[in-house]
Design a protein around this motif. Structure first.
Motif, mmCIF file in Angstrom:
data_model
loop_
_atom_site.group_PDB
_atom_site.id
_atom_site.type_symbol
_atom_site.label_atom_id
_atom_site.label_comp_id
_atom_site.label_asym_id
_atom_site.label_seq_id
_atom_site.Cartn_x
_atom_site.Cartn_y
_atom_site.Cartn_z
ATOM 1 N N ALA A 172 0.820 -1.209 0.000
ATOM 2 C CA ALA A 172 0.000 0.000 0.000
ATOM 3 C C ALA A 172 0.854 1.259 0.000
ATOM 4 N N ALA A 173 2.041 1.191 0.581
ATOM 5 C CA ALA A 173 2.916 2.367 0.655
ATOM 6 C C ALA A 173 3.393 2.802 -0.720
ATOM 7 N N ILE A 174 3.379 1.889 -1.697
ATOM 8 C CA ILE A 174 3.820 2.262 -3.047
ATOM 9 C C ILE A 174 2.658 2.154 -4.042
ATOM 10 N N GLY A 175 1.435 2.195 -3.526
ATOM 11 C CA GLY A 175 0.271 2.241 -4.406
ATOM 12 C C GLY A 175 -0.168 0.917 -4.968
ATOM 13 N N LEU A 176 0.123 -0.189 -4.267
ATOM 14 C CA LEU A 176 -0.274 -1.507 -4.745
ATOM 15 C C LEU A 176 -1.114 -2.210 -3.681
ATOM 16 N N ASP A 177 -1.764 -3.296 -4.086
ATOM 17 C CA ASP A 177 -2.407 -4.201 -3.144
ATOM 18 C C ASP A 177 -2.296 -5.613 -3.692
ATOM 19 N N ARG A 178 -2.502 -6.596 -2.843
ATOM 20 C CA ARG A 178 -2.255 -7.985 -3.252
ATOM 21 C C ARG A 178 -3.187 -8.465 -4.359
ATOM 22 N N SER A 179 -4.353 -7.880 -4.487
ATOM 23 C CA SER A 179 -5.251 -8.292 -5.563
ATOM 24 C C SER A 179 -4.794 -7.761 -6.919
ATOM 25 N N GLY A 180 -3.892 -6.773 -6.924
ATOM 26 C CA GLY A 180 -3.458 -6.169 -8.179
ATOM 27 C C GLY A 180 -2.125 -6.661 -8.686
ATOM 28 N N VAL A 181 -1.489 -7.597 -7.953
ATOM 29 C CA VAL A 181 -0.219 -8.155 -8.387
ATOM 30 C C VAL A 181 -0.306 -9.673 -8.291
ATOM 31 N N LEU A 182 0.700 -10.362 -8.808
ATOM 32 C CA LEU A 182 0.741 -11.823 -8.730
ATOM 33 C C LEU A 182 1.720 -12.222 -7.635
ATOM 34 N N LEU A 183 1.229 -12.985 -6.660
ATOM 35 C CA LEU A 183 2.032 -13.396 -5.510
ATOM 36 C C LEU A 183 2.266 -14.897 -5.543
ATOM 37 N N THR A 184 3.474 -15.306 -5.194
ATOM 38 C CA THR A 184 3.774 -16.732 -5.128
ATOM 39 C C THR A 184 4.998 -16.953 -4.250
ATOM 40 N N GLN A 185 5.399 -18.208 -4.113
ATOM 41 C CA GLN A 185 6.574 -18.590 -3.338
ATOM 42 C C GLN A 185 7.489 -19.446 -4.210
ATOM 43 N N VAL A 186 8.783 -19.435 -3.899
ATOM 44 C CA VAL A 186 9.729 -20.262 -4.653
ATOM 45 C C VAL A 186 9.374 -21.739 -4.494
ATOM 46 N N LEU A 282 10.894 1.845 -2.864
ATOM 47 C CA LEU A 282 10.902 3.041 -3.711
ATOM 48 C C LEU A 282 11.558 2.749 -5.059
ATOM 49 N N ALA A 283 12.629 1.956 -5.054
ATOM 50 C CA ALA A 283 13.278 1.580 -6.311
ATOM 51 C C ALA A 283 12.340 0.726 -7.163
ATOM 52 N N PHE A 284 11.588 -0.164 -6.511
ATOM 53 C CA PHE A 284 10.626 -0.995 -7.232
ATOM 54 C C PHE A 284 9.502 -0.134 -7.809
ATOM 55 N N GLN A 285 9.037 0.831 -7.046
ATOM 56 C CA GLN A 285 7.995 1.734 -7.518
ATOM 57 C C GLN A 285 8.461 2.545 -8.718
ATOM 58 N N ALA A 286 9.710 3.016 -8.657
ATOM 59 C CA ALA A 286 10.248 3.796 -9.772
ATOM 60 C C ALA A 286 10.319 2.953 -11.049
ATOM 61 N N LYS A 287 10.701 1.690 -10.913
ATOM 62 C CA LYS A 287 10.761 0.802 -12.081
ATOM 63 C C LYS A 287 9.358 0.578 -12.648
ATOM 64 N N LEU A 288 8.382 0.362 -11.785
ATOM 65 C CA LEU A 288 7.014 0.149 -12.258
ATOM 66 C C LEU A 288 6.471 1.381 -12.964
ATOM 67 N N ASN A 289 6.829 2.549 -12.450
ATOM 68 C CA ASN A 289 6.400 3.789 -13.118
ATOM 69 C C ASN A 289 7.036 3.913 -14.495
ATOM 70 N N SER A 290 8.309 3.541 -14.600
ATOM 71 C CA SER A 290 8.992 3.635 -15.890
ATOM 72 C C SER A 290 8.415 2.661 -16.908
ATOM 73 N N LEU A 291 7.850 1.552 -16.405
ATOM 74 C CA LEU A 291 7.224 0.573 -17.285
ATOM 75 C C LEU A 291 5.729 0.802 -17.449
ATOM 76 N N ALA A 292 5.224 1.877 -16.867
ATOM 77 C CA ALA A 292 3.810 2.244 -16.943
ATOM 78 C C ALA A 292 2.917 1.132 -16.386
ATOM 79 N N LEU A 293 3.362 0.541 -15.285
ATOM 80 C CA LEU A 293 2.613 -0.533 -14.663
ATOM 81 C C LEU A 293 1.810 -0.079 -13.440
ATOM 82 N N LEU A 294 2.051 1.138 -13.000
ATOM 83 C CA LEU A 294 1.335 1.664 -11.848
ATOM 84 C C LEU A 294 0.201 2.566 -12.303
ATOM 85 N N ARG A 295 -0.946 2.421 -11.660
ATOM 86 C CA ARG A 295 -2.061 3.303 -11.968
ATOM 87 C C ARG A 295 -1.931 4.583 -11.140
#
Length: 296
Positions: A172-186, A282-295
């Motif tokens: 939530a701190a970077i504008g995401l929630d678990r329903s909007g991304v894909l979560l998994t484990q190794v 913050l680095a992850f958020q910046a990458k998502l913004n550069s890829l236009a993946l954040l709303r």
């Protein structure tokens, strides 16, 4: 003897709860019962009526083995043998089977079914749940944790329990929630006692996580935890040496940018590291913004 009239309502309620917890169902009988007489009657019933005379020793000896009638000769049905444990599959064969079923899956749904039916990894036999990718597979954003925790195993979903609550706040701190991304484990199954997965178990599970990535086709990946970072980066450094730097991991001939950070459980154990995790987010958020993946 203390009368019920001498007790306050709170004391009386506590006494009733005590009796209920002890298994008492009735406080009064309609007629008086002599429990001592019942006990003596039970002891008398258990005593033998008359001592049996000793039989000659020769009569107590069993027949020799060669003279015993076999079940087949007497026509008696032979009891079915008890089912034994499933034979262990050699690690190399299990890896080949995992690769085959993973490559055969053409969707995440098919892959989930294949993993749930796979019995070549001993971790599955001690785990309660199979942890598979959940969330939005079309988001282009993938978050991969290390291995299921006890809470994940109970709930059947990745990032559960207290660490999952902290994880939700991190997203939530970077504008995401678990329903909007894909979560998994190794690793799809929790290792007993939260021990690290062995090299053989990692090799068996690798085709499953790589196939999840190949089918989801994420454009950016966030790896959480020391195990996940080492698994994909092939480095034996600690998470403090692996975090915060963008690298590329190649899956199905696709180079995908990935960054590692501390797992939420690590932050619960050592809250002082939250500052480091925040920089990684913050680095992850910046990458998502550069890829236009954040709303916005």
């Amino acid at each position: 003897m203390i009368s019920a009239n001498d007790l306050s309502p709170a004391e009386l309620a506590a006494l009733l709860h005590f009796h209920a917890d002890a298994g008492v169902e009735w406080l009064l009988e309609e007629e008086a019962v002599d429990r001592f007489a019942e006990f003596e009657a039970m002891k008398a019933a258990r005593r033998p009526v008359q001592a049996q005379p000793e039989r000659p020793i020769a009569e107590e000896r069993p027949f020799p083995a060669e003279r015993r009638a076999s079940p087949r000769a007497s026509g008696a049905a032979r009891p079915a043998p008890a089912p034994g444990p499933q034979p262990a599959i050699p690690d190399s064969e299990a890896v080949q089977q995992a690769r085959f079923v993973a490559e055969a899956a053409r969707s995440l749904g098919e892959l989930r079914t294949a993993i749930e039916a796979f019995n070549g990894c001993n971790l599955k036999h001690s785990a309660r749940s199979t942890i598979f990718a959940s969330g939005n597979a079309e988001s282009g954003i993938m978050v991969i944790g290390s291995a299921p925790s006890a809470e994940d195993d109970r709930e059947g979903t990745p990032f559960s329990g207290k660490s999952g609550q902290l994880f939700d706040k991190m997203l939530a701190a970077i504008g995401l929630d678990r329903s909007g991304v894909l979560l998994t484990q190794v690793i799809p199954w929790r290792p007993p006692g939260n021990r690290p997965a062995s090299p053989a178990e990692m090799d068996i599970c690798r085709p499953f996580i790589e196939r999840q990535i190949a089918l989801a086709e994420p454009q950016a990946i966030l790896l959480l935890g020391n195990f996940a970072a080492r698994f994909f980066f092939g480095d034996n450094d600690t998470i403090h040496g692996l975090r915060g730097r963008w690298r590329e991991i190649t899956i199905a001939n696709r180079a995908i940018p990935a960054i590692a950070s501390l797992h939420p459980q690590d932050l619960l154990t050592a809250p002082v590291n939250k500052r480091l995790a925040w920089n990684d987010l913050l680095a992850f958020q910046a990458k998502l913004n550069s890829l236009a993946l954040l709303r916005n």
